[in-house]
Enzyme design. Sequence first.
Site, short mmCIF file in Angstrom:
data_model
loop_
_atom_site.label_atom_id
_atom_site.label_comp_id
_atom_site.label_asym_id
_atom_site.label_seq_id
_atom_site.Cartn_x
_atom_site.Cartn_y
_atom_site.Cartn_z
N TYR A 196 -14.57 21.97 -12.58
CA TYR A 196 -14.96 20.66 -13.12
C TYR A 196 -16.20 20.16 -12.37
CZ TYR A 196 -13.92 15.74 -14.37
OH TYR A 196 -13.95 14.45 -14.83
N ARG A 212 0.82 -1.22 0.00
CA ARG A 212 0.00 0.00 0.00
C ARG A 212 0.85 1.27 0.00
NH1 ARG A 212 -2.46 0.02 4.65
NH2 ARG A 212 -3.51 -1.98 4.44
C1 LIG Z 1 -10.87 14.99 -16.01
C2 LIG Z 1 -10.65 16.07 -15.01
C3 LIG Z 1 -10.57 15.78 -13.66
C4 LIG Z 1 -10.80 14.41 -13.09
O1 LIG Z 1 -9.88 13.49 -13.50
P1 LIG Z 1 -10.23 11.91 -13.57
O2 LIG Z 1 -8.89 11.32 -13.71
O3 LIG Z 1 -11.14 11.72 -14.75
O4 LIG Z 1 -10.90 11.55 -12.28
C5 LIG Z 1 -10.31 16.82 -12.79
N1 LIG Z 1 -10.17 18.09 -13.23
C6 LIG Z 1 -10.26 18.39 -14.53
C7 LIG Z 1 -10.09 19.81 -14.95
C8 LIG Z 1 -10.52 17.40 -15.47
O5 LIG Z 1 -10.66 17.73 -16.74
#
Ligand SMILES: *Cc1c(COP(=O)(O)O)cnc(C)c1O
Length: 401
Positions: A115, A61
């Site tokens: 986001y 881990r």
């Molecule tokens: C895609 C994205 C995330 C999240 O990433 P994941 O790896 O899909 O969980 C966070 N912030 C932004 C700006 C993104 O475009």
Amino acid sequence: MGTSGKDQSSRTRLVTGGRRKDWTGAVVNPPVWRASTHLYEDMAALKAARPNADGQFYYGRRGAPTQWALAEALTELEPGAAGTMLYPSGVAAIAGALLTVLRPGDVLLMTDNAYEPSRAMGRGLLADFGVETRWFDPLDLAAFETAICERTRAVLLEAPGSLTMEVQDVPALCAAARARGVTSVLDNTWASPLGFQALAHGADISVMSLTKHVGGHSDLMMGSASAGADWYTGMRRTAQALGQVVSPDDAALALRGLRTMGLRLEHETASALRIAEWLALRPEVGKVLCPMLPGSPGHDLWRRDFTGGCGLFSFVFKGGTADARNAFIDALDLFGIGYSWGGFESLITPVDPAPIRTASRWPLPGMAADDRFGVRLSIGLEDTDDLIADIEQALRVWSAS
Ligand SMILES: *Cc1c(COP(=O)(O)O)cnc(C)c1O
């Protein structure tokens, strides 16, 4: 590694980062250590193991050289960082950072162009744990300063913001936050440390979805959070308590992606800017929202603070309907329809921020009220002229709809 690492350009560090001899052995890349159990020679070795030291075997881990090499390579790209935590996704990285900083009763200020899953975290998980999230207009520094109250503990920034691409004044926002004892977390996925040095510009924690540029090949999910010693130690503790670890296979893929990220971003930035300039002259287009393009919201801040861009930008049609926009998307051949971005292949998604926003308006100030239906393009590594030709034929479909 030699001794001059600190002064080298980030292009060089993309190549050399994390490649310690005792992790790579006689080959170029660290092998994939698929390991849960780490074996000790004898009881003395078990006793001597420092369970919380970075880069030391302990238990799966806590990772193994494949993950440590990736974390170290990312730390070397972020001036001011003491360490980097890896998470199973970008959303997990945002959660890992926020759960480290926030406590029940605190207020989180979140940029209104964040986001959407970050917004959902504020409305859901964080609310359930007694944290109140308040949203603010990404372009209104005075409103942000007024919004800071006694209970404000953290701010979540994103520059440029998801979908609508406004660039925030990160140094000013972070300075205002710091003056009031508020911790700044920046979602730096768009620029990466190659385009924006988050901690050097005042952020306390720099978060990235490695799923996008670092992976770069649309075949893995991962996130990272880099910070100075205090927050790094805190995030490490939170991640260990939550049992978060990334797979060595994915870490090896992410490292492979990282080595070519600079070249990909340079190509995608140049290609995206050419396409943005072409779109800006088209009669079907109301507004191009691309930080690299003069006249785009926050372009001046991008020029001032950023050293690079990427292939992700949006545009809105001049009037029209949602159906016409959807017909445009369907007519494209070279753009896959799907979430995510930053891969080698071009993608497109519709942009409908109006129902999501709560603290700022859409269309943005300076945009016509009818120019509401947008798309977000992620420009990949295809030939730019081929992409433009594809968009041109789809615009004819839009006009006929
Ligand atoms: C895609 C994205 C995330 C999240 O990433 P994941 O790896 O899909 O969980 C966070 N912030 C932004 C700006 C993104 O475009």
